[in-house]
Design an enzyme around this catalytic site. Structure first.
Site, mmCIF file in Angstrom:
data_model
loop_
_atom_site.group_PDB
_atom_site.id
_atom_site.type_symbol
_atom_site.label_atom_id
_atom_site.label_comp_id
_atom_site.label_asym_id
_atom_site.label_seq_id
_atom_site.Cartn_x
_atom_site.Cartn_y
_atom_site.Cartn_z
ATOM 1 N N HIS A 189 -2.427 19.136 -25.591
ATOM 2 C CA HIS A 189 -2.473 17.689 -25.399
ATOM 3 C C HIS A 189 -3.720 17.006 -25.953
ATOM 4 C CE1 HIS A 189 1.161 18.065 -23.074
ATOM 5 N NE2 HIS A 189 1.168 16.765 -22.811
ATOM 6 N N ARG A 219 0.808 -1.235 0.000
ATOM 7 C CA ARG A 219 0.000 0.000 0.000
ATOM 8 C C ARG A 219 0.837 1.278 0.000
ATOM 9 N NH1 ARG A 219 -2.682 -3.001 3.958
ATOM 10 N NH2 ARG A 219 -4.446 -4.136 3.093
ATOM 11 N N LYS A 274 5.439 23.679 -12.443
ATOM 12 C CA LYS A 274 4.598 22.496 -12.226
ATOM 13 C C LYS A 274 4.340 22.274 -10.728
ATOM 14 C CE LYS A 274 3.634 17.798 -13.557
ATOM 15 N NZ LYS A 274 3.942 16.661 -14.432
ATOM 16 N N HIS A 284 -2.647 14.268 -28.357
ATOM 17 C CA HIS A 284 -2.877 12.832 -28.154
ATOM 18 C C HIS A 284 -3.524 12.208 -29.382
ATOM 19 C CE1 HIS A 284 -2.622 13.037 -23.499
ATOM 20 N NE2 HIS A 284 -1.515 12.567 -24.014
ATOM 21 N N HIS A 310 5.497 11.524 -28.358
ATOM 22 C CA HIS A 310 4.563 12.319 -27.553
ATOM 23 C C HIS A 310 4.886 13.811 -27.658
ATOM 24 C CE1 HIS A 310 1.915 13.395 -24.266
ATOM 25 N NE2 HIS A 310 2.919 14.046 -23.703
ATOM 26 N N ARG A 350 -4.814 22.234 -12.486
ATOM 27 C CA ARG A 350 -3.826 21.347 -13.118
ATOM 28 C C ARG A 350 -4.146 21.072 -14.584
ATOM 29 N NH1 ARG A 350 -0.771 16.139 -10.279
ATOM 30 N NH2 ARG A 350 0.590 15.681 -12.032
ATOM 31 N N GLU A 375 -6.051 17.192 -10.274
ATOM 32 C CA GLU A 375 -6.515 17.712 -11.561
ATOM 33 C C GLU A 375 -8.030 17.901 -11.642
ATOM 34 O OE1 GLU A 375 -4.279 16.242 -14.973
ATOM 35 O OE2 GLU A 375 -6.038 16.544 -16.218
ATOM 36 N N ASN A 426 -2.458 20.577 -19.708
ATOM 37 C CA ASN A 426 -2.902 19.842 -20.900
ATOM 38 C C ASN A 426 -2.862 20.689 -22.161
ATOM 39 O OD1 ASN A 426 -3.446 17.466 -19.468
ATOM 40 N ND2 ASN A 426 -5.393 18.313 -18.753
ATOM 41 N N GLU A 438 7.326 19.428 -24.226
ATOM 42 C CA GLU A 438 6.762 19.752 -22.902
ATOM 43 C C GLU A 438 7.246 21.132 -22.431
ATOM 44 O OE1 GLU A 438 4.369 18.038 -21.845
ATOM 45 O OE2 GLU A 438 4.650 15.968 -22.499
ATOM 46 N N LYS A 478 1.887 11.696 -10.852
ATOM 47 C CA LYS A 478 1.017 10.859 -11.689
ATOM 48 C C LYS A 478 1.793 9.604 -12.063
ATOM 49 C CE LYS A 478 -2.138 13.985 -14.106
ATOM 50 N NZ LYS A 478 -2.560 14.452 -15.438
HETATM 51 N N1 LIG Z 1 3.532 11.104 -15.103
HETATM 52 C C1 LIG Z 1 3.413 12.180 -15.834
HETATM 53 O O1 LIG Z 1 3.020 13.247 -15.355
HETATM 54 C C2 LIG Z 1 3.797 12.116 -17.285
HETATM 55 C C3 LIG Z 1 3.907 13.306 -18.029
HETATM 56 C C4 LIG Z 1 4.333 13.218 -19.356
HETATM 57 C C5 LIG Z 1 4.643 11.966 -19.903
HETATM 58 N N2 LIG Z 1 4.505 10.836 -19.147
HETATM 59 C C6 LIG Z 1 4.848 9.528 -19.697
HETATM 60 O O2 LIG Z 1 6.242 9.514 -19.960
HETATM 61 C C7 LIG Z 1 6.512 8.556 -20.981
HETATM 62 C C8 LIG Z 1 7.459 9.179 -21.971
HETATM 63 O O3 LIG Z 1 8.670 9.486 -21.315
HETATM 64 P P1 LIG Z 1 10.061 9.547 -22.089
HETATM 65 O O4 LIG Z 1 9.916 10.394 -23.284
HETATM 66 O O5 LIG Z 1 11.101 9.865 -21.092
HETATM 67 O O6 LIG Z 1 10.188 8.068 -22.659
HETATM 68 P P2 LIG Z 1 11.078 6.793 -22.273
HETATM 69 O O7 LIG Z 1 11.082 6.526 -20.840
HETATM 70 O O8 LIG Z 1 10.613 5.709 -23.190
HETATM 71 O O9 LIG Z 1 12.545 7.238 -22.711
HETATM 72 C C9 LIG Z 1 12.822 7.512 -24.058
HETATM 73 C C10 LIG Z 1 14.059 6.740 -24.540
HETATM 74 O O10 LIG Z 1 15.236 7.350 -23.999
HETATM 75 C C11 LIG Z 1 16.064 6.347 -23.428
HETATM 76 N N3 LIG Z 1 16.852 7.018 -22.394
HETATM 77 C C12 LIG Z 1 16.462 7.374 -21.150
HETATM 78 N N4 LIG Z 1 17.435 8.106 -20.552
HETATM 79 C C13 LIG Z 1 18.460 8.181 -21.419
HETATM 80 C C14 LIG Z 1 19.727 8.812 -21.390
HETATM 81 N N5 LIG Z 1 20.131 9.552 -20.351
HETATM 82 N N6 LIG Z 1 20.546 8.695 -22.488
HETATM 83 C C15 LIG Z 1 20.119 7.992 -23.575
HETATM 84 N N7 LIG Z 1 18.934 7.383 -23.667
HETATM 85 C C16 LIG Z 1 18.102 7.481 -22.600
HETATM 86 C C17 LIG Z 1 15.118 5.291 -22.967
HETATM 87 O O11 LIG Z 1 15.761 4.043 -22.831
HETATM 88 C C18 LIG Z 1 14.098 5.283 -24.108
HETATM 89 O O12 LIG Z 1 14.579 4.514 -25.173
HETATM 90 C C19 LIG Z 1 5.171 8.183 -21.583
HETATM 91 O O13 LIG Z 1 4.835 6.894 -21.137
HETATM 92 C C20 LIG Z 1 4.210 9.213 -21.010
HETATM 93 O O14 LIG Z 1 2.904 8.700 -20.845
HETATM 94 C C21 LIG Z 1 4.100 10.907 -17.866
HETATM 95 ZN ZN LIG Z 2 2.793 15.536 -22.203
#
Ligand SMILES: NC(=O)c1ccc[n+]([C@@H]2O[C@H](COP(=O)([O-])OP(=O)(O)OC[C@H]3O[C@@H](n4cnc5c(N)ncnc54)[C@H](O)[C@@H]3O)[C@@H](O)[C@H]2O)c1
Ligand SMILES: [Zn+2]
Length: 362
Positions: free
Chosen positions: A238, A114, A217, A242, A252, A231, A227, A235, A178, A136
């Site tokens: 977005h 939990r 943020k 999306h 993304h 918050r 949200e 978006n 972003e 999130k």
């Molecule tokens: N929680 C939230 O508020 C929130 C907000 C925006 C996006 N997201 C989520 O985040 C995800 C996207 O995140 P992302 O773009 O970081 O994607 P990701 O985690 O897939 O990373 C992108 C790529 O970069 C590589 N990588 C990571 N660090 C590295 C480094 N230092 N050097 C070289 N390569 C590296 C990873 O292995 C991967 O291949 C999505 O699933 C999205 O839904 C969440």
């Molecule tokens: Zn986003």
């Protein structure tokens, strides 16, 4: 090292930004309890000495990289390994990677017994400016992104921009998507971006920008963790972004940039966004879209792509499409349009985008 505090009803968290964030905080955070690390294959391969230095005694789970692994099967495997490693209530999970690792790691920490302590160490630009902060967490299910998750705040987020030195250009562009979102909401970030989009290789410039985005943020999340109101500003770009992400398979961040351009144009034409400010914002988005790698998606079916916006989580069930849009510097609002109006305006905006050479119609 900058320190930003994020206080919610459930947790007072700290975010540290700077090249010394990891080496200052990790020895403290790893001492005195059992530790579990979640990372992905790329990060694990790129940073062997980091894992050796700080996590020699920890249980390390290396997930295959990629959004397709942000699912229940991975979550199940992670939780099984946590149990097998004998983690208990006082144990701590460290999520070291991009947004995929942060989201699924945060959810595993929220669920195990939990809720155990969670530290986010974001290694992509997107994760550093956005996803690691705010609590999130989620996995995807049945092709729907982030449909299962929880709000669960990390106790600390350690943001070390030197991780970005190994990040491929397409991932930098993804994070820029972003950052431009924050520019639409925050005058300081807007000004910083207006003339400096060629400075993304400069770690000092990036560190300032990352700090400004996180500060923005943190204040938004403090005001509205779950949200229900404020918050929703996060978006911007977005709803349409999306829909484009799903229809075109673009990243993304890049999809958000297209979404920002289209939604800003619609808001200008609807008289909701001040024209002069809106056009400056469009210019920032255009410059960001021109960063490498360049792509020119085919938007000839944008009217059909718009259908996907109908299932957006932000809609409130009245048949309207809700978009969060900038009004003027430091101000935003919700623009709610009947679907047919949204679709028509989107097609018009996409035609403008084609005239600017940003997309094609084949
Ligand atoms: N929680 C939230 O508020 C929130 C907000 C925006 C996006 N997201 C989520 O985040 C995800 C996207 O995140 P992302 O773009 O970081 O994607 P990701 O985690 O897939 O990373 C992108 C790529 O970069 C590589 N990588 C990571 N660090 C590295 C480094 N230092 N050097 C070289 N390569 C590296 C990873 O292995 C991967 O291949 C999505 O699933 C999205 O839904 C969440
Ligand atoms: Zn986003």
């Amino acid at each position: 090292m900058r320190e930003i505090c994020l206080k919610t009803p459930s947790m007072t968290g700290k975010i540290y930004v700077g090249e010394d964030a990891v080496k200052t905080r990790l020895p403290v955070l790893t001492a005195g309890q059992k530790n579990f690390v979640l990372t992905d294959g790329n990060v694990y391969r790129l940073y062997p000495s980091f894992f050796r230095a700080y996590f020699a005694d920890a249980e390390i789970f290396v997930l295959e990289a990629g959004e397709e692994n942000k699912n229940f099967q991975s979550l199940h495997a992670i939780l099984e390994r946590m149990a097998a490693a004998g983690l208990h209530r006082t144990s701590r999970l460290f999520a070291v990677g991009g947004g995929v690792i942060g989201d699924i790691g945060g959810l595993a920490a929220a669920l195990y017994m939990r809720g155990i302590s969670c530290v986010q160490i974001p290694t992509t630009l997107l994760a550093q400016v956005d996803s690691s902060v705010g609590g999130k967490t989620a996995v995807d299910l049945g092709g729907v992104k982030n449909i299962v998750g929880a709000f669960y705040q990390p106790c600390e987020v350690l943001v070390d921009p030197t991780f970005l030195k190994t990040l491929p250009a397409r991932e930098i562009k993804c994070g820029v998507g972003e950052i431009v979102k924050y520019a639409a909401l925050n005058g300081k970030i807007f000004d910083a971006l207006e003339n400096n989009l060629d400075k993304f290789h400069d770690l000092d410039f990036l560190t300032d920008l990352i700090t400004a985005c996180i500060e923005h943020k943190a204040r938004v999340v403090e005001a509205d963790e779950k949200e229900t109101g404020e918050r929703k500003c996060l978006n911007v770009g977005h709803t349409t972004g999306h829909a484009i992400e799903l229809a075109h398979g673009l990243s993304h961040g890049e999809s958000v940039l297209y979404g920002m351009w289209l939604e800003t144009k619609i808001a200008i034409e609807a008289g909701v966004c001040e024209r002069e400010y809106g056009e400056q914002l469009l210019a920032i988005v255009e410059n960001a879209l021109k960063l490498q790698p360049l792509s020119t998606p085919d938007f000839s079916n944008i009217g059909r792509d718009a259908e996907r916006a109908k299932s957006d989580k932000k809609n409130v069930g009245d048949g309207n499409i809700q978009t969060s849009v900038a009004k003027r510097k430091n101000e935003w609002t919700i623009l709610s349009l009947p679907f047919e109006v949204y679709r028509e305006q989107l097609i018009n905006a996409a035609k403008e985008m084609k005239r600017e050479g940003l997309v094609c119609f084949q």
